[in-house]
Design an enzyme around this catalytic site. Sequence first.
Site, mmCIF file in Angstrom:
data_model
loop_
_atom_site.group_PDB
_atom_site.id
_atom_site.type_symbol
_atom_site.label_atom_id
_atom_site.label_comp_id
_atom_site.label_asym_id
_atom_site.label_seq_id
_atom_site.Cartn_x
_atom_site.Cartn_y
_atom_site.Cartn_z
ATOM 1 N N ASP A 83 -2.586 1.310 6.907
ATOM 2 C CA ASP A 83 -2.343 2.645 6.830
ATOM 3 C C ASP A 83 -3.062 3.447 7.620
ATOM 4 O OD1 ASP A 83 0.151 1.922 5.608
ATOM 5 O OD2 ASP A 83 0.076 3.522 4.065
ATOM 6 N N HIS B 284 2.623 1.501 6.895
ATOM 7 C CA HIS B 284 2.797 2.707 7.959
ATOM 8 C C HIS B 284 2.437 1.989 9.395
ATOM 9 C CE1 HIS B 284 3.695 6.409 6.189
ATOM 10 N NE2 HIS B 284 3.600 5.768 4.964
ATOM 11 N N HIS C 247 -2.725 1.792 -0.767
ATOM 12 C CA HIS C 247 -1.371 2.049 -0.807
ATOM 13 C C HIS C 247 -0.987 3.275 -1.685
ATOM 14 C CE1 HIS C 247 2.930 1.322 0.230
ATOM 15 N NE2 HIS C 247 2.935 0.582 -1.099
#
Length: 492
Positions: free
Chosen positions: A265, A298, A421
């Site tokens: 991410d 992501h 996360h």
Amino acid sequence: MDDKGNGDLALGVPASPEDAAKAELYKEEANEYFKNQVYDKAIELYTKAIELNPLVAVYYGNRSIAYLRTECFGYALTDASRAIGLDRNYVKGYYRRAAAYMSLGKFKLALTDYKTVVKARPNDKDAKDRYMECRKIVKVSAFNKAISVEDKKNIADTINLEDMTIEDEYTGPKLVDGKVTLEFMKDLLEWYRNQNKLHRKYAYKILLDVKSWFMAQPSLVDITIPEDKKFTICGDIHGQFYDLLNIFKLNGLPSETNSYLFNGDFVDRGSFSVECIFTLFGFKLLYPNHFFMSRGNHESAMMNQMYGFDGEVKAKYSVQMAELFTEVYNWLPLAHCLNNKVLVMHGGLFSRDGVTLKEIREIDRNRQPPDEGLMCELLWSDPQPQMGRAPSKRGVGVQFGPDVTENFLRINSLDYIVRSHEVKNEGYEVGHDGKCITVFSAPNYCDTMGNRGAFITLSGSDMKPYFTSYDAMPHPNVRPMAYANSLLKFMC
């Protein structure tokens, strides 16, 4: 499943006047916390209202939007459906459910709910705009699916660097003989700090080179940390470049004696994602054996299209580069094992027992993340304090308890796992009797959450984790989600 946070509907038993009045007070108090962006407290109070009076659609609708803000898309979906079940005319319920479906990439289902809203409110411009935007996404998705073929040419093969000219007026960082140097990286950090753009020729060169490097890696990378060396693990960055600079200020620039692992991410939501990813890729090329990157949920085409990275790359560079990023992300490793003792992945563990490191190592990762299976769960799962497993609050992956963690560690002879996360108030959380550690490195996430960021440092000698927390840094006046799909901007 423990449904304390999700509140089962009572079997049609109306609340007493006293309980109904008390529930309203809880709702009003929850609304204040929601306005002040204290979403966890708002959820707690909406839940109390539901427990006292479980037949009020608004309570579920309000809790649904709070769950959306905390990325619990599965819970948000359930609550919106419950609200609609209680009151078919509760229009906000359809709005909430459509937003949850959008967040999960279920665009056709979202479109059905937006259509219901438009029918109920034919003169509502906002409802019509959302319906049209969602319909456009559904059409584009259908078109892309129709034209996709197995032997589709790689974007990387279509890039011709020789045709790209470096203009005389470009005064930014320059690669040396096509290679990243330490001087280039230092110049790049300052260039980006001052909101400048790396020349597209150098940007493409970095992407092509880093893709080649990742392609040669296994899905599970083994890392050896010497006894006398420090190793740093960072969690989600989410396009918060000025906070990434702060990590390097606090902990030192990456080097052969200062190794880093960034745990997924890197992009989306924050509006300096391009700066973050080229910084990280640059350091990967400079110190390939001392700088590591794991794929997060992501690093996928659908999330990038919804949460901003795709739009940011197209605004700062081109459609072609956005497509090339998708190719690169498909080759990011899924997990790293440190000194055969610590497993690091973005999301978490699995929906079945008996998963081995060998299985993870053999995952075919060159693809978009699937909706189930080991790859999905590595990117999406979350720990829970209860024993056993439960459906994911996100609607993807699984929630796993301390016993699941203990069993996985025992089978694979590991000491603990590190994952990211999830936003944590101090930037980290130690759970499952010290065996499951969460680290999240984006402070004041999305400029709203008020959390601190953190990173983990450990030494090869004892592999004991040490935590450094830090506050958010000021950044230029570009709001988070500036490049995101318009249907999701309200969620940040």
